[in-house]
Design an enzyme around this catalytic site. Structure first.
Site, PDB file in Angstrom:
ATOM      1  N   GLY A 278      43.750  17.633  58.221  1.00 15.41           N
ATOM      2  CA  GLY A 278      43.363  16.262  57.917  1.00 15.41           C
ATOM      3  C   GLY A 278      44.254  15.522  56.948  1.00 15.41           C
ATOM      4  N   GLU A 320      44.833  23.952  57.876  1.00 16.35           N
ATOM      5  CA  GLU A 320      45.173  23.724  59.289  1.00 16.35           C
ATOM      6  C   GLU A 320      45.793  22.351  59.531  1.00 16.35           C
ATOM      7  OE1 GLU A 320      41.450  26.329  61.083  1.00 16.35           O
ATOM      8  OE2 GLU A 320      41.226  24.184  60.795  1.00 16.35           O
ATOM      9  N   PRO A 321      46.955  22.087  58.975  1.00 17.48           N
ATOM     10  CA  PRO A 321      47.565  20.779  59.196  1.00 17.48           C
ATOM     11  C   PRO A 321      48.127  20.648  60.614  1.00 17.48           C
ATOM     12  CG  PRO A 321      49.075  22.193  57.986  1.00 17.48           C
ATOM     13  CD  PRO A 321      47.815  22.981  58.163  1.00 17.48           C
ATOM     14  N   TYR A 364      41.586   3.744  67.846  1.00 19.03           N
ATOM     15  CA  TYR A 364      41.217   3.806  66.422  1.00 19.03           C
ATOM     16  C   TYR A 364      41.676   2.604  65.633  1.00 19.03           C
ATOM     17  CZ  TYR A 364      41.537   8.781  67.777  1.00 19.03           C
ATOM     18  OH  TYR A 364      41.445   9.986  68.411  1.00 19.03           O
ATOM     19  N   CYS A 391      46.847  -2.418  82.729  1.00 18.43           N
ATOM     20  CA  CYS A 391      46.073  -3.576  83.150  1.00 18.43           C
ATOM     21  C   CYS A 391      44.880  -3.840  82.261  1.00 18.43           C
ATOM     22  CB  CYS A 391      45.641  -3.382  84.595  1.00 18.43           C
ATOM     23  SG  CYS A 391      47.075  -3.356  85.647  1.00 18.43           S
ATOM     24  N   GLU A 392      45.089  -3.970  80.986  1.00 17.67           N
ATOM     25  CA  GLU A 392      44.021  -4.460  80.127  1.00 17.67           C
ATOM     26  C   GLU A 392      44.604  -4.966  78.820  1.00 17.67           C
ATOM     27  OE1 GLU A 392      41.882  -0.484  80.048  1.00 17.67           O
ATOM     28  OE2 GLU A 392      41.548  -1.215  78.002  1.00 17.67           O
TER      29      GLU A 392
HETATM   30  N1  LLP Z   1      41.324  21.755  61.949  1.00 14.50           N
HETATM   31  C1  LLP Z   1      40.255  21.300  62.621  1.00 14.50           C
HETATM   32  C2  LLP Z   1      39.065  22.135  62.684  1.00 14.50           C
HETATM   33  C3  LLP Z   1      40.286  20.050  63.252  1.00 14.50           C
HETATM   34  O1  LLP Z   1      39.217  19.611  63.898  1.00 14.50           O
HETATM   35  C4  LLP Z   1      41.459  19.270  63.181  1.00 14.50           C
HETATM   36  C5  LLP Z   1      41.537  17.972  63.841  1.00 14.50           C
HETATM   37  C6  LLP Z   1      42.563  19.783  62.477  1.00 14.50           C
HETATM   38  C7  LLP Z   1      42.460  21.015  61.866  1.00 14.50           C
HETATM   39  C8  LLP Z   1      43.869  19.038  62.372  1.00 14.50           C
HETATM   40  O2  LLP Z   1      43.729  17.814  61.757  1.00 14.50           O
HETATM   41  P1  LLP Z   1      45.040  16.981  61.333  1.00 14.50           P
HETATM   42  O3  LLP Z   1      45.703  17.745  60.226  1.00 14.50           O
HETATM   43  O4  LLP Z   1      45.915  16.886  62.524  1.00 14.50           O
HETATM   44  O5  LLP Z   1      44.511  15.664  60.919  1.00 14.50           O
HETATM   45  N2  LLP Z   1      42.795  12.303  67.652  1.00 14.50           N
HETATM   46  C9  LLP Z   1      42.619  11.891  66.260  1.00 14.50           C
HETATM   47  C10 LLP Z   1      42.566  13.072  65.343  1.00 14.50           C
HETATM   48  C11 LLP Z   1      41.488  14.051  65.687  1.00 14.50           C
HETATM   49  C12 LLP Z   1      41.503  15.233  64.786  1.00 14.50           C
HETATM   50  C13 LLP Z   1      40.550  16.264  65.258  1.00 14.50           C
HETATM   51  N3  LLP Z   1      40.573  17.467  64.514  1.00 14.50           N
HETATM   52  C14 LLP Z   1      43.753  10.956  65.879  1.00 14.50           C
HETATM   53  O6  LLP Z   1      44.603  10.690  66.715  1.00 14.50           O
HETATM   54  O7  LLP Z   1      43.780  10.444  64.765  1.00 14.50           O
END
Ligand code: LLP
Length: 463
Positions: A278, A320-321, A364, A391-392
């Site tokens: 995150g 978990e990046p 988003y 097309c939108e």
């Molecule tokens: N660990 C878990 C359990 C997760 O659910 C996620 C992301 C991550 C790690 C990795 O998160 P990150 O470091 O990439 O932010 N599609 C959305 C993001 C959805 C994230 C879902 N889970 C977007 O494009 O912003």
């Protein structure tokens, strides 16, 4: 546009400062290193280059739209994360951000672990030779087949997301004569996005098991009694594109509290905690992300402090990046097709891709930057909206930005920071062919995911 549809929470990416793009940058030709991957620069003719290759040559060879991924930058970010956390912690790259066999090999070589959340991601990881013990399986509704494959392969951990799953994984493991290492994903009542977080008593969302009401404690109780499971820790993931560490602080404190409760009730000190992913990246010059070493220090300090207060040995931390590793390493290259000035409003610049290669703006309200890439220009800035060919009218790639006013069809423009959640969320809307991902390194470019063809589309359509 549906903000409430955000899978990681409803408030992500809508924290746009009012008037953000009211003023153009002093010089539109300057590439802000914050949003571009490390080897991106302009050559002596003014064209953008990555890994020593100019975009015009890349476009000629690979076509547009295409994602260009800076391999050296990807590897450097992997190393920065693992160095920052050190040998006493584990970094799991979140494959959902972008996964391919080449990426798996880079992760393996750079010593990272991998978080997968589906059979497809697991298959990719195993096929590319990631050792199973370095893989974690996630998901709020893993199928029995997915669980069986993961347990049989010997994955290092499965993160349990529900009471049903505790029993399901135990049953599968026992059936295979194994004892599966697992963590329990808890919801700590924190939702964090960008610069803010909120702490609540409960969360109205589908992931994990709530700490509130003793649910998580009950999950631990059950997991500890099942022979097929070896419960090794607690997992918490609080959101996405986060800059503010305060949410992690609350989350870590609540997870450590649970560890203390578990020790008091069962006499067991669980050895691991995972604080999820995150961490935010810069999509525009306004974003100021934290560096991995700051994040590692901040998380390490919080956990150590809380554990000391609770009289617990400090557990092994993992993170978990996804976005923070791959996001900044790629840009999408488009060719301009039409330039349409709307008097008194803005100029619409249509490119040869759109919401099929980057759904994040439509989904988003995400912000992106854009630059004229095939040349420089001294023309006055014009306010633009970069749109796709779908097309939108919600088919927007960059909502508000400035480009030089001599922009013309045939120019190449590049949108940085599209490494995460763009190719991985790409679609075939309007039967668009999903673009390739081209890895660039030291003057060499190599397709790692090829462009789809009409044949690919028709192969699935069985007539
Ligand atoms: N660990 C878990 C359990 C997760 O659910 C996620 C992301 C991550 C790690 C990795 O998160 P990150 O470091 O990439 O932010 N599609 C959305 C993001 C959805 C994230 C879902 N889970 C977007 O494009 O912003």
């Amino acid at each position: 546009m549906s903000r409430s549809a955000h899978p990681a929470g409803p408030r992500h990416a809508d924290v746009m400062s009012d008037g953000h793009y009211l003023a153009p940058a002093d010089d539109l030709n300057v590439l802000d290193q914050k949003v571009w991957s490390r080897t991106v620069t302009r050559d002596e003719h003014g064209a953008v280059t990555v890994g020593g290759l100019t975009v015009s040559r890349l476009a000629e060879e690979f076509g547009t739209p295409a994602y260009f991924l800076d391999e050296a930058d990807f590897r450097a970010r992997c190393r920065a994360w693992s160095d920052a956390f050190g040998p006493g912690a584990d970094v799991f790259y979140a494959g959902k951000a972008f996964l391919s066999r080449a990426v798996v090999r880079w992760l393996k070589e750079e010593g990272l672990n991998l978080d997968v959340c589906s059979a497809g991601e697991l298959a990719t990881a195993l096929d590319a030779g990631m050792p199973a013990e370095r893989i974690a399986l996630h998901g709020n509704n893993k199928s029995v087949e997915e669980i069986e494959r993961a347990v049989a392969a010997g994955v290092g951990r499965i993160v349990l997301d529900s009471f049903q799953e505790i029993v399901r994984v135990a049953h599968v493991a026992q059936g295979l004569g194994k004892r599966q290492r697992v963590q329990i994903r808890v919801t700590v009542g924190v939702e964090a996005h960008t610069h803010e977080f909120i702490a609540t008593a409960h969360e109205d969302q589908k992931f994990g098991i709530a700490l509130a009401g003793g649910q998580a404690a009950e999950a631990v109780r059950r997991a500890l009694t099942l022979d097929g499971l070896e419960l090794v820790g607690i997992h918490s993931h609080i959101g996405s594109q986060i800059f503010d560490m305060a949410g992690f602080e609350v989350s870590a404190r609540r997870v450590v509290q649970l560890l203390a409760e578990v020790r008091d009730e069962h006499g067991v000190e669980l050895p691991e905690i995972d604080l999820g992913g995150g961490l935010g990246i810069a999509y525009t010059s306004d974003d100021d992300p934290r560096e991995p070493h700051e994040i590692a220090k901040s998380l390490g300090d919080i956990v150590t402090r809380e554990c000391e207060a609770a009289g617990l040995a400090t557990p092994r931390i993992s993170v978990e990046p996804g976005r923070a590793i791959v996001g900044p390493t790629a840009f999408t290259l488009y060719e301009v097709g039409t330039v349409k000035p709307l008097e008194g409003l803005r100029t619409y610049v249509s490119v040869d891709g759109g919401m099929s290669d980057n759904i994040r703006t439509a989904l988003y309200d995400a912000e992106y930057s854009v630059a004229l890439a095939s040349r420089t220009s001294d023309a006055e800035p014009m306010l633009v909206r970069v749109v796709g060919k779908h097309c939108e009218s919600g088919d927007i790639v960059v909502k508000d930005a400035y480009l030089p006013s001599d922009l013309a069809p045939g120019d190449l423009i590049a949108v940085p920071a599209t490494g995460a959640y763009c190719r991985s969320m790409a679609s075939n809307y309007n039967h668009a062919l999903r673009p390739p991902v081209v890895a660039v390194r030291d003057g060499e470019a190599r397709v790692i995911v090829r462009r789809e063809t009409e044949e690919d589309l028709l192969r699935l359509d069985v007539g």
